[in-house]
Design an enzyme around this catalytic site. Structure first.
Site, PDB file in Angstrom:
ATOM      1  N   ASP A  12       0.876  -1.174   0.000  1.00 32.50           N
ATOM      2  CA  ASP A  12       0.000   0.000   0.000  1.00 32.50           C
ATOM      3  C   ASP A  12       0.910   1.219   0.000  1.00 32.50           C
ATOM      4  O   ASP A  12       2.122   1.100   0.225  1.00 32.50           O
ATOM      5  CB  ASP A  12      -0.891   0.000   1.257  1.00 32.50           C
ATOM      6  CG  ASP A  12      -1.761   1.256   1.351  1.00 32.50           C
ATOM      7  OD1 ASP A  12      -2.452   1.570   0.363  1.00 32.50           O
ATOM      8  OD2 ASP A  12      -1.743   1.934   2.391  1.00 32.50           O
ATOM      9  N   SER A  13       0.329   2.386  -0.208  1.00 38.06           N
ATOM     10  CA  SER A  13       1.127   3.606  -0.139  1.00 38.06           C
ATOM     11  C   SER A  13       1.627   3.862   1.280  1.00 38.06           C
ATOM     12  O   SER A  13       2.575   4.623   1.466  1.00 38.06           O
ATOM     13  CB  SER A  13       0.293   4.802  -0.606  1.00 38.06           C
ATOM     14  OG  SER A  13      -0.813   4.965   0.251  1.00 38.06           O
ATOM     15  N   TYR A  44      -0.720   8.236  -2.734  1.00 35.54           N
ATOM     16  CA  TYR A  44      -0.925   7.842  -4.129  1.00 35.54           C
ATOM     17  C   TYR A  44      -2.158   8.541  -4.725  1.00 35.54           C
ATOM     18  O   TYR A  44      -2.235   8.749  -5.921  1.00 35.54           O
ATOM     19  CB  TYR A  44      -1.174   6.333  -4.220  1.00 35.54           C
ATOM     20  CG  TYR A  44       0.046   5.451  -4.087  1.00 35.54           C
ATOM     21  CD1 TYR A  44       1.323   5.970  -3.857  1.00 35.54           C
ATOM     22  CD2 TYR A  44      -0.095   4.071  -4.206  1.00 35.54           C
ATOM     23  CE1 TYR A  44       2.413   5.118  -3.738  1.00 35.54           C
ATOM     24  CE2 TYR A  44       1.002   3.223  -4.096  1.00 35.54           C
ATOM     25  CZ  TYR A  44       2.254   3.754  -3.857  1.00 35.54           C
ATOM     26  OH  TYR A  44       3.332   2.911  -3.756  1.00 35.54           O
ATOM     27  N   GLY A  45      -3.123   8.837  -3.849  1.00 36.94           N
ATOM     28  CA  GLY A  45      -4.445   9.256  -4.324  1.00 36.94           C
ATOM     29  C   GLY A  45      -4.472  10.526  -5.136  1.00 36.94           C
ATOM     30  O   GLY A  45      -5.378  10.746  -5.937  1.00 36.94           O
ATOM     31  N   CYS A  76      -4.520  -1.591  -1.751  1.00 41.25           N
ATOM     32  CA  CYS A  76      -4.697  -0.164  -2.009  1.00 41.25           C
ATOM     33  C   CYS A  76      -5.636  -0.022  -3.195  1.00 41.25           C
ATOM     34  O   CYS A  76      -5.405  -0.623  -4.253  1.00 41.25           O
ATOM     35  CB  CYS A  76      -3.334   0.440  -2.331  1.00 41.25           C
ATOM     36  SG  CYS A  76      -3.399   2.153  -2.885  1.00 41.25           S
ATOM     37  N   ASN A  77      -6.684   0.773  -3.010  1.00 47.29           N
ATOM     38  CA  ASN A  77      -7.643   0.969  -4.102  1.00 47.29           C
ATOM     39  C   ASN A  77      -7.045   1.760  -5.246  1.00 47.29           C
ATOM     40  O   ASN A  77      -7.275   1.458  -6.418  1.00 47.29           O
ATOM     41  CB  ASN A  77      -8.868   1.716  -3.587  1.00 47.29           C
ATOM     42  CG  ASN A  77      -9.708   0.864  -2.650  1.00 47.29           C
ATOM     43  OD1 ASN A  77     -10.725   0.318  -3.038  1.00 47.29           O
ATOM     44  ND2 ASN A  77      -9.285   0.745  -1.409  1.00 47.29           N
ATOM     45  N   GLU A 159      -2.451   9.035   8.066  1.00 44.98           N
ATOM     46  CA  GLU A 159      -0.986   8.911   8.062  1.00 44.98           C
ATOM     47  C   GLU A 159      -0.363   9.700   9.216  1.00 44.98           C
ATOM     48  O   GLU A 159       0.750   9.426   9.624  1.00 44.98           O
ATOM     49  CB  GLU A 159      -0.407   9.367   6.719  1.00 44.98           C
ATOM     50  CG  GLU A 159      -0.768   8.456   5.544  1.00 44.98           C
ATOM     51  CD  GLU A 159       0.078   7.178   5.439  1.00 44.98           C
ATOM     52  OE1 GLU A 159       1.264   7.221   5.775  1.00 44.98           O
ATOM     53  OE2 GLU A 159      -0.473   6.140   5.015  1.00 44.98           O
ATOM     54  N   CYS A 191     -11.151   3.063   0.066  1.00 42.27           N
ATOM     55  CA  CYS A 191      -9.743   3.391   0.276  1.00 42.27           C
ATOM     56  C   CYS A 191      -9.365   2.638   1.538  1.00 42.27           C
ATOM     57  O   CYS A 191     -10.093   2.691   2.540  1.00 42.27           O
ATOM     58  CB  CYS A 191      -9.555   4.895   0.478  1.00 42.27           C
ATOM     59  SG  CYS A 191      -7.874   5.333   1.001  1.00 42.27           S
ATOM     60  N   THR A 192      -8.245   1.931   1.478  1.00 39.89           N
ATOM     61  CA  THR A 192      -7.916   1.064   2.617  1.00 39.89           C
ATOM     62  C   THR A 192      -7.557   1.858   3.873  1.00 39.89           C
ATOM     63  O   THR A 192      -7.492   1.293   4.964  1.00 39.89           O
ATOM     64  CB  THR A 192      -6.789   0.091   2.246  1.00 39.89           C
ATOM     65  OG1 THR A 192      -5.673   0.818   1.728  1.00 39.89           O
ATOM     66  CG2 THR A 192      -7.268  -0.912   1.224  1.00 39.89           C
ATOM     67  N   HIS A 193      -7.323   3.156   3.724  1.00 42.07           N
ATOM     68  CA  HIS A 193      -7.076   3.981   4.915  1.00 42.07           C
ATOM     69  C   HIS A 193      -8.377   4.297   5.683  1.00 42.07           C
ATOM     70  O   HIS A 193      -8.327   4.611   6.867  1.00 42.07           O
ATOM     71  CB  HIS A 193      -6.451   5.328   4.521  1.00 42.07           C
ATOM     72  CG  HIS A 193      -4.992   5.271   4.216  1.00 42.07           C
ATOM     73  ND1 HIS A 193      -4.474   4.635   3.124  1.00 42.07           N
ATOM     74  CD2 HIS A 193      -3.928   5.829   4.856  1.00 42.07           C
ATOM     75  CE1 HIS A 193      -3.150   4.785   3.106  1.00 42.07           C
ATOM     76  NE2 HIS A 193      -2.797   5.507   4.145  1.00 42.07           N
TER      77      HIS A 193
HETATM   78  N1  DGL Z   1      -4.813   3.425   0.781  1.00 39.26           N
HETATM   79  C1  DGL Z   1      -4.875   3.839  -0.553  1.00 39.26           C
HETATM   80  C2  DGL Z   1      -6.146   3.486  -1.254  1.00 39.26           C
HETATM   81  O1  DGL Z   1      -6.790   2.525  -0.875  1.00 39.26           O
HETATM   82  C3  DGL Z   1      -4.377   5.181  -0.992  1.00 39.26           C
HETATM   83  C4  DGL Z   1      -3.985   6.225  -0.086  1.00 39.26           C
HETATM   84  C5  DGL Z   1      -3.118   7.287  -0.723  1.00 39.26           C
HETATM   85  O2  DGL Z   1      -1.926   7.069  -0.728  1.00 39.26           O
HETATM   86  O3  DGL Z   1      -3.651   8.290  -1.209  1.00 39.26           O
HETATM   87  O4  DGL Z   1      -6.520   4.130  -2.208  1.00 39.26           O
END
Ligand code: DGL
Length: 273
Positions: A12-13, A44-45, A76-77, A159, A191-193
């Protein structure tokens, strides 16, 4: 295909994929696991999908070649939206993503058919969710009306380890307004976060809205694919290793708060210059 002794690789990011790691550890306690959090290059988003794809290919290739991963979970989505097809073409191990399992669970859970998904700007603008929800609705014979909303800023709170409080609530009220207006009965945390923000999200959308996290569904999908490929272990207790491309002490400290005691150590994962 790799031999059964290789660990499950995940990336994941940053910390978000730990929600998936938690579900995988609970469901598949015998499996070894290697997790890479790309905190040196998160988020990443907000990045172009091409750039995310190149990071995802580098991470997944490292999991297979450097760690002998027997399967890769894209935890990570955004990386799934950017790179799932490319990774399935390039890797000779099973690749499990978070979008298809989440979409299936969303469609299966709704009663009214009015559903929502929230995710990063990259995920929502990719159109990956409308496509996956349409496929799931066709497979399950359901009619659904999907409202999607990007939530820039949510990942940054996670984060930083800030998962509740006034600032998060104010942002959530603004970003989730389209979801509230659409009167959805089921909302996918795309989003996994976001499961780390579930309390605030639920307070804003209301207690009647069912929140679906793709973490458990992804773990079930991983179990099914690994079982089908004959890659599940019959005995033993898994060894879990956690790597970060950013500050390893920060990753260990916040990661252990978010995942639990299994994350007691973090090793570096060097970014290729
Ligand atoms: N956890 C990631 C997702 O599911 C992305 C978070 C990010 O880095 O923006 O999209």
């Amino acid at each position: 295909m790799r031999e059964v002794s290789g660990p499950i690789g995940m990336f994941d990011s940053g910390f978000g994929g730990l929600t998936v790691a938690r579900a995988v550890i609970d469901l598949l306690p015998r499996e070894d696991l290697v997790y890479i959090g790309d905190t040196g290059r998160y988020p990443y988003g907000s990045k172009p999908l091409d750039e995310v794809r190149s990071h995802a290919v580098e991470l997944a290739t490292s999991l297979v070649h450097d760690f002998n991963a027997s399967a890769v979970i894209i935890a990570c989505n955004t990386a799934t939206a950017a790179a799932a097809d490319a990774l399935r073409e390039e890797l000779d191990v099973p690749v499990i993503d978070v979008i298809a399992p989440g979409a299936r669970a969303l469609v299966a859970a709704t009663r009214s058919g009015r559903v929502g998904v929230i995710g990063t700007v990259g995920t929502i603008s990719s159109g990956a969710y409308p496509a996956a929800v349409e496929t799931a609705a066709a497979a399950l014979g359901r009619d659904v009306d999907l409202t999607a909303a990007a939530c820039p800023g949510f990942v940054e709170f996670v984060e930083r380890g800030q998962t509740t409080g006034d600032e998060v609530t104010v942002l959530a009220e603004r970003l989730l307004a389209p979801i509230v207006d659409a009167k959805v009965d089921t909302l996918l945390l795309g989003c996994t976060h976001y499961p780390f923000l579930a309390r605030t999200i639920s307070d804003v959308v209301g207690p009647d809205v069912v929140l679906v996290s793709s973490a458990d569904e992804t773990a079930f999908a991983a179990r099914d694919q690994l079982a089908a490929a004959g890659l599940l272990r019959a005995t033993g207790t898994g060894v879990r290793r956690f790597h970060s491309s950013g500050d390893v002490d920060v990753f260990r400290d916040l990661g252990s708060r978010l995942l639990g005691p299994e994350l007691d150590r973090t090793e570096p994962w060097p970014i290729t210059p």
